[in-house]
Design a protein around this motif. Sequence first.
Motif, PDB file in Angstrom:
ATOM      1  N   GLY A 115      43.180 -78.676 -13.481  1.00  0.00           N
ATOM      2  CA  GLY A 115      43.250 -78.570 -12.032  1.00  0.00           C
ATOM      3  C   GLY A 115      41.891 -78.394 -11.395  1.00  0.00           C
ATOM      4  O   GLY A 115      41.764 -77.750 -10.332  1.00  0.00           O
ATOM      5  N   LEU A 116      40.861 -78.972 -12.020  1.00  0.00           N
ATOM      6  CA  LEU A 116      39.486 -78.809 -11.566  1.00  0.00           C
ATOM      7  C   LEU A 116      38.836 -80.168 -11.362  1.00  0.00           C
ATOM      8  O   LEU A 116      39.402 -81.204 -11.719  1.00  0.00           O
ATOM      9  CB  LEU A 116      38.694 -77.989 -12.582  1.00  0.00           C
ATOM     10  N   SER A 117      37.629 -80.168 -10.819  1.00  0.00           N
ATOM     11  CA  SER A 117      36.871 -81.401 -10.595  1.00  0.00           C
ATOM     12  C   SER A 117      35.445 -81.200 -11.072  1.00  0.00           C
ATOM     13  O   SER A 117      35.021 -80.065 -11.342  1.00  0.00           O
ATOM     14  CB  SER A 117      36.859 -81.747  -9.106  1.00  0.00           C
ATOM     15  N   PRO A 118      34.651 -82.282 -11.199  1.00  0.00           N
ATOM     16  CA  PRO A 118      33.246 -82.136 -11.611  1.00  0.00           C
ATOM     17  C   PRO A 118      32.449 -81.178 -10.728  1.00  0.00           C
ATOM     18  O   PRO A 118      31.514 -80.531 -11.205  1.00  0.00           O
ATOM     19  CB  PRO A 118      32.714 -83.569 -11.508  1.00  0.00           C
ATOM     20  N   ALA A 119      32.825 -81.046  -9.469  1.00  0.00           N
ATOM     21  CA  ALA A 119      32.123 -80.138  -8.567  1.00  0.00           C
ATOM     22  C   ALA A 119      32.279 -78.677  -8.974  1.00  0.00           C
ATOM     23  O   ALA A 119      31.479 -77.817  -8.578  1.00  0.00           O
ATOM     24  CB  ALA A 119      32.621 -80.338  -7.138  1.00  0.00           C
ATOM     25  N   ASP A 120      33.312 -78.387  -9.777  1.00  0.00           N
ATOM     26  CA  ASP A 120      33.552 -77.009 -10.227  1.00  0.00           C
ATOM     27  C   ASP A 120      32.725 -76.636 -11.454  1.00  0.00           C
ATOM     28  O   ASP A 120      32.648 -75.459 -11.822  1.00  0.00           O
ATOM     29  CB  ASP A 120      35.029 -76.813 -10.560  1.00  0.00           C
ATOM     30  N   VAL A 121      32.124 -77.624 -12.106  1.00  0.00           N
ATOM     31  CA  VAL A 121      31.435 -77.395 -13.378  1.00  0.00           C
ATOM     32  C   VAL A 121      30.069 -76.754 -13.149  1.00  0.00           C
ATOM     33  O   VAL A 121      29.272 -77.218 -12.330  1.00  0.00           O
ATOM     34  CB  VAL A 121      31.260 -78.724 -14.140  1.00  0.00           C
ATOM     35  N   ASP A 122      29.815 -75.684 -13.895  1.00  0.00           N
ATOM     36  CA  ASP A 122      28.486 -75.054 -13.864  1.00  0.00           C
ATOM     37  C   ASP A 122      27.588 -75.617 -14.957  1.00  0.00           C
ATOM     38  O   ASP A 122      26.412 -75.876 -14.715  1.00  0.00           O
ATOM     39  CB  ASP A 122      28.625 -73.534 -14.032  1.00  0.00           C
ATOM     40  N   TRP A 123      28.160 -75.794 -16.158  1.00  0.00           N
ATOM     41  CA  TRP A 123      27.369 -76.265 -17.295  1.00  0.00           C
ATOM     42  C   TRP A 123      28.159 -77.254 -18.137  1.00  0.00           C
ATOM     43  O   TRP A 123      29.338 -77.028 -18.386  1.00  0.00           O
ATOM     44  CB  TRP A 123      26.950 -75.111 -18.209  1.00  0.00           C
ATOM     45  N   VAL A 124      27.509 -78.312 -18.569  1.00  0.00           N
ATOM     46  CA  VAL A 124      28.037 -79.177 -19.611  1.00  0.00           C
ATOM     47  C   VAL A 124      27.348 -78.793 -20.915  1.00  0.00           C
ATOM     48  O   VAL A 124      26.115 -78.705 -20.975  1.00  0.00           O
ATOM     49  CB  VAL A 124      27.784 -80.671 -19.311  1.00  0.00           C
ATOM     50  N   VAL A 125      28.150 -78.537 -21.942  1.00  0.00           N
ATOM     51  CA  VAL A 125      27.610 -78.225 -23.268  1.00  0.00           C
ATOM     52  C   VAL A 125      28.017 -79.376 -24.176  1.00  0.00           C
ATOM     53  O   VAL A 125      29.122 -79.392 -24.736  1.00  0.00           O
ATOM     54  CB  VAL A 125      28.144 -76.884 -23.810  1.00  0.00           C
ATOM     55  N   PRO A 126      27.137 -80.369 -24.325  1.00  0.00           N
ATOM     56  CA  PRO A 126      27.525 -81.592 -25.021  1.00  0.00           C
ATOM     57  C   PRO A 126      27.136 -81.598 -26.496  1.00  0.00           C
ATOM     58  O   PRO A 126      26.293 -80.815 -26.947  1.00  0.00           O
ATOM     59  CB  PRO A 126      26.725 -82.657 -24.274  1.00  0.00           C
TER      60      PRO A 126
END
Length: 323
Positions: free
Chosen positions: A238-249
Motif C-alpha cells: 500500500g505504498l509508492s516510491p515516494a514513501d521510500v527512504d532507502w533502497v538496499v540493493p
Amino acid sequence: MIRSCITGTGSYLPAHILTNATLAAQVDTSDDWIVERTGIRQRHIAAADEFTSDLGTAAARRALESAGLQPRDIDLIIVATATPDQTFPATATIVQTKLGIDDCVAFDVAAVCSGFLYALTVADAMLRTGAHKHALIIGAETFSRLLDWEDRATCVLFGDGAGAVVLSAFEGGGTSSDRGILATRLHADGRHNQLLYVDGGAGSTGTVGKLRMKGKEVFRHAVTNLAAVMHETLAAAGLSPADVDWVVPHQANLRILEATARKLDLAPEQVIVTVQDHANTSAASVPLALDTAARDGRIQPGQLLLLEAMGGGFTWGAAAVRW
C-alpha cells in the motif's frame, strides 16, 4: 497481527583484499576499465582454510550482538548460499553447531544472488505463523572458488563475504506504518539459465564447475525485472516510491543500481552502495549493505527500506521493510 522485524544486523569480510591493480597484473584488465563499467575497486577473498560457514558464523555473531540476543534464543536458521561447505548437510547446520545451538530448525536456500530475499521471505512466513520467535537469516558466499581467474569478464566482478540479520516476531497493527517486513515478492524464470550459471554440479558433471555469464543480457533483464518487482512490492504494502527512504540493493554493478533507481524516480543518494568495497558477494550483498548503512547511522527508526536482488536462474525479488 504478527510482524517479522529486523532487530539486529551483522557482516563479515575476509581479511585478504584483492585490488583491481593486483588483478590487472593477472588478467588483461585495468583499474579504470573495472571501475568505469562496474564501480568495483576491490574484493575480499577467503583464506584457504576459511569456509562459507566461517564467514556466516562471524556475521551471525555480530547480528546477535546487535540484537542483544544469545545463540540459545534462536529457533530458526536459514543460510542463503550458492557455495555451501559441503554438498550436504546444509551449511545452516554447520553454523548452528559453531554457534553452540543444540537444536533449532536449520536449512539452506539456494537462489544465488536473490537467496537472501528468498530466505527472508521464508523466515517471515514461518515467524508469522507463531511457530518461531527469533530467526537468523544469513547470506554467505565464497564465490572466489567458482571463478575462472582467466576470464576477465567474470573474475573481476565477484568476491567473498557474509551478512546476517536477526528477525524477531512482534505484534503489529496490520498497517503500512508497522515496524518490520510489510511485503515481499519473489519471482523466477528458468528459461534464462544459460545467461548466468555454473557449468558443473554434483548431479550432472560431478564437479563444482566455474561461473559463466553473458553480461549484457543479464544487465538488461536485471534493470527491467528489478524495477518491476520493486513497484509490485510497494503496491502490495500500500505504498509508492515516494514513501521510500532507502533502497538496499544487491551489490552487483553500480550501473544496474543507478539505472534501477532512475526507473523509480529515486535520487542516487537514496541508494545504499557498497559494491566498490567488496564487489558482488551474491547472497551476502544485500545484508552486507544493510549492515553498513545501519551501523553508520544512515538508516533511522521508522524509515522505509526497499530491499531488492536478482541472480542466476533467473531469480529475483524485493522486500518492503519498516525499520
